[in-house]
Scaffold this motif. Structure first.
Motif, short mmCIF file in Angstrom:
data_model
loop_
_atom_site.label_atom_id
_atom_site.label_comp_id
_atom_site.label_asym_id
_atom_site.label_seq_id
_atom_site.Cartn_x
_atom_site.Cartn_y
_atom_site.Cartn_z
N ALA A 169 -4.85 2.38 -8.96
CA ALA A 169 -4.42 2.66 -7.52
C ALA A 169 -5.08 3.50 -6.51
CB ALA A 169 -3.09 3.13 -7.82
N ARG A 170 -5.65 4.53 -7.12
CA ARG A 170 -6.35 5.39 -6.14
C ARG A 170 -7.67 4.58 -5.74
NH1 ARG A 170 -5.48 10.55 -6.09
NH2 ARG A 170 -4.51 10.47 -8.31
N ALA A 171 -8.30 3.72 -6.38
CA ALA A 171 -9.49 2.91 -6.13
C ALA A 171 -9.20 1.98 -5.07
CB ALA A 171 -9.86 2.25 -7.19
N SER A 176 5.53 16.27 0.67
CA SER A 176 4.41 16.14 1.06
C SER A 176 4.26 15.09 2.05
CB SER A 176 3.35 16.04 -0.14
OG SER A 176 3.58 14.84 -0.95
N GLN A 177 5.04 13.91 1.76
CA GLN A 177 5.13 12.90 2.15
C GLN A 177 6.01 12.71 3.61
OE1 GLN A 177 2.73 10.09 1.80
NE2 GLN A 177 1.89 11.99 0.57
N ARG A 178 6.64 13.82 3.79
CA ARG A 178 7.74 14.24 4.61
C ARG A 178 8.70 12.80 4.64
NH1 ARG A 178 4.54 16.37 9.90
NH2 ARG A 178 3.98 18.21 8.94
N ARG A 179 9.25 12.45 3.40
CA ARG A 179 10.26 11.52 3.31
C ARG A 179 11.27 12.02 2.31
NH1 ARG A 179 6.54 6.81 3.11
NH2 ARG A 179 8.22 5.46 2.38
N ALA A 180 12.47 11.17 2.35
CA ALA A 180 13.58 11.56 1.67
C ALA A 180 13.11 11.33 0.24
CB ALA A 180 14.56 10.69 1.96
N GLN A 181 13.47 12.12 -0.82
CA GLN A 181 13.20 11.96 -2.16
C GLN A 181 13.82 10.69 -2.65
OE1 GLN A 181 14.24 15.58 -4.72
NE2 GLN A 181 14.33 14.17 -6.61
N SER A 182 14.85 10.37 -2.26
CA SER A 182 15.45 8.99 -2.51
C SER A 182 14.27 7.51 -2.41
CB SER A 182 16.91 8.58 -1.98
OG SER A 182 16.69 8.67 -0.55
N ALA A 183 13.66 7.78 -1.11
CA ALA A 183 12.86 6.85 -0.65
C ALA A 183 11.65 6.92 -1.56
CB ALA A 183 12.52 7.01 0.57
N VAL A 184 11.20 7.88 -1.98
CA VAL A 184 10.05 8.16 -3.09
C VAL A 184 10.49 7.33 -4.24
CG1 VAL A 184 8.50 9.68 -4.14
CG2 VAL A 184 8.93 10.09 -2.08
N SER A 185 11.52 7.74 -4.76
CA SER A 185 12.04 7.26 -6.14
C SER A 185 12.10 5.80 -5.99
CB SER A 185 13.22 8.04 -6.41
OG SER A 185 13.00 9.52 -6.75
N TYR A 186 12.80 5.44 -4.95
CA TYR A 186 13.14 3.90 -4.90
C TYR A 186 11.53 3.12 -4.61
CZ TYR A 186 14.72 -0.61 -2.71
OH TYR A 186 14.80 -1.89 -2.64
N GLY A 187 10.67 3.76 -3.98
CA GLY A 187 9.54 3.09 -3.82
C GLY A 187 8.84 3.05 -5.10
N LEU A 219 0.78 -1.01 -0.22
CA LEU A 219 0.02 -0.09 0.07
C LEU A 219 0.93 1.20 -0.10
CD1 LEU A 219 -2.99 0.79 0.22
CD2 LEU A 219 -2.75 1.05 2.61
N ASP A 220 2.00 1.07 0.70
CA ASP A 220 3.04 2.35 0.74
C ASP A 220 3.51 2.67 -0.63
OD1 ASP A 220 4.69 4.23 2.32
OD2 ASP A 220 6.17 3.31 1.48
N LEU A 245 1.85 2.04 -3.58
CA LEU A 245 0.71 2.91 -4.24
C LEU A 245 0.49 4.20 -3.80
CD1 LEU A 245 -1.95 -0.10 -4.33
CD2 LEU A 245 -0.28 0.50 -6.03
N ARG A 246 0.68 4.53 -2.37
CA ARG A 246 0.28 5.81 -2.17
C ARG A 246 1.60 6.71 -2.53
NH1 ARG A 246 -3.93 5.86 1.01
NH2 ARG A 246 -4.46 4.16 2.46
N LEU A 247 2.92 6.19 -2.58
CA LEU A 247 3.91 6.96 -3.03
C LEU A 247 3.82 7.44 -4.54
CD1 LEU A 247 6.96 5.33 -1.51
CD2 LEU A 247 6.11 7.57 -0.79
N PHE A 248 3.31 6.31 -5.34
CA PHE A 248 3.17 6.69 -6.63
C PHE A 248 1.88 7.65 -6.80
CE2 PHE A 248 0.15 4.89 -10.39
CZ PHE A 248 0.72 5.66 -11.44
N LEU A 249 0.76 7.59 -5.95
CA LEU A 249 -0.36 8.65 -6.28
C LEU A 249 0.28 9.94 -5.50
CD1 LEU A 249 -3.40 6.54 -5.04
CD2 LEU A 249 -2.77 7.39 -7.45
N ALA A 250 0.99 10.15 -4.68
CA ALA A 250 1.96 11.40 -4.33
C ALA A 250 2.51 11.98 -5.34
CB ALA A 250 2.92 11.10 -3.09
N VAL A 251 3.18 11.23 -6.14
CA VAL A 251 3.90 11.95 -7.28
C VAL A 251 3.08 12.39 -8.36
CG1 VAL A 251 5.43 11.50 -8.86
CG2 VAL A 251 5.80 10.19 -6.79
N VAL A 252 1.95 11.75 -8.53
CA VAL A 252 0.98 12.12 -9.37
C VAL A 252 0.34 13.41 -8.88
CG1 VAL A 252 -1.15 11.60 -10.51
CG2 VAL A 252 0.46 9.78 -10.31
N ASP A 253 -0.07 13.58 -7.77
CA ASP A 253 -0.79 14.55 -7.35
C ASP A 253 0.25 15.93 -7.03
OD1 ASP A 253 -3.03 13.08 -7.09
OD2 ASP A 253 -3.00 12.62 -5.06
N ALA A 254 1.48 15.59 -6.68
CA ALA A 254 2.25 16.75 -6.56
C ALA A 254 2.96 17.06 -7.71
CB ALA A 254 3.46 16.32 -5.49
#
Length: 320
Positions: free
Chosen positions: A79-81, A35-46, A14-15, A17-26
């Motif tokens: 993913a949003r569904a 927005s997720q208060r995460r390191a950019q590397s963690a978002v890219s890796y996810g 689920l994490d 999918l949420r990172l994917f949608l966070a990139v879409v929305d942001a």
């Protein structure tokens, strides 16, 4: 760019999918990381892991900002569904643990201020997203009968002389009322208190009860000529058309009074030019309201009181 090869070694999370949608929305990885208060590397890796597990590229990274690929655009909706369904599942489980009822059917009297009802239901939707709601609007004893018959678990209704057995009720709010008529009506031409003999000559529009709870109930009736109307909206229209006079909630006729489509009447036999209608919260004694119904009843009471206060303030300003 070659599409990642799908792998089944790891399960989708689920994490991811949420990172994917966070990139879409942001609109980008760095904005999503903030927005997720995460390191950019963690978002890219996810997101990269998600692409590898799905076997498809979700973003075109060749430009300054990542853009969804056709596959990414289609899968974003999926993913949003999934995330929405999981959120609903969690909310439903929390509600069950808290004893929140899965569905709620309520009956509200026509006199209740509609803006206050809408505001309360908007908050209800946010607070109890898993509760399915059915709304009935009725008048007088029909509200109590819907509750007594088990159709509704909560009622917001006016006082009636013959309450059904097996109901509990408590005063919830007051609605200010007054007598009005069209400005062309004969009674509208009379200044000051209107004597009974003149009132009795004119048709009084009376809100009738679909139930038998107000049968032979004559309080508030001053004319020998009466038209009984089952709907408050229809009564309002007949009043504006000059087909009679009658009592109405002030909040429903405030605009008509301000624009002089209707005028206030002071019926001498009624005493005060204004009077109150008390609304009660009603439920079956054997089935006390659950958390959602209890919250809604309280919110409706405070909302109705607030609406009446705003009406009074508006009338005072208009009188200056």
């Amino acid at each position: 760019m070659d599409a990642p090869q799908p792998t089944s070694a790891e399960a989708l999370t689920l994490d991811q999918l949420r990172l994917f949608l966070a990139v879409v929305d942001a609109g980008g990885f760095s904005a999503a990381a903030r927005s997720q208060r995460r390191a950019q590397s963690a978002v890219s890796y996810g997101v990269a892991n998600l692409e590898r597990q799905l076997g498809t590229t979700l973003f075109d990274r060749t430009g300054r900002k990542p853009k969804l690929t056709q596959a990414g655009d289609e899968l974003a909706a999926e993913a949003r569904a999934v995330c929405t369904s999981v959120d609903r599942l969690r909310a439903r489980a929390h509600g069950i643990a808290q004893g929140v009822e899965p569905r709620l059917s309520i009956a509200v009297d026509h006199m209740f201020p509609l803006p206050a009802l809408v505001d309360a239901l908007r908050e209800f939707s946010d607070r109890f997203p898993t509760v399915s709601l059915t709304l009935h609007t009725e008048a007088l004893g029909a509200v109590a009968e819907l509750v007594a018959g088990g159709v509704c678990s909560l009622g917001i209704g006016a006082d009636v002389p013959k309450w059904p057995a097996g109901l509990e009720r408590r005063p919830l709010a007051k609605v200010m009322m007054l007598h009005v008529a069209a400005r062309t009506h004969p009674l509208a031409r009379i200044r000051g208190p209107i004597p009974g003999h003149l009132v009795r000559e004119q048709v009084q529009l009376v809100l009738a009860d679909r139930s038998v709870r107000s049968q032979d109930y004559e309080i508030g009736i001053y004319s020998q000529r009466r038209w009984r109307v089952l709907d408050l909206t229809a009564k309002h229209a007949l009043l504006r058309a000059g087909l009679g006079w009658g009592g109405m909630p002030i909040h429903l006729v405030a605009d008509d009074l301000a624009k002089e489509r209707l005028v206030r009447l002071h019926i001498e036999e009624a005493g005060s030019p204004t009077f109150e209608a008390v609304l009660f919260a009603i439920h079956r004694t054997a089935e006390p309201p659950g958390p959602a119904a209890t919250w809604l009843a309280t919110r409706l009471g405070s909302g109705c009181t607030g609406e009446e206060k705003r009406d009074r303030e508006g009338r005072r300003k208009g009188a200056r």
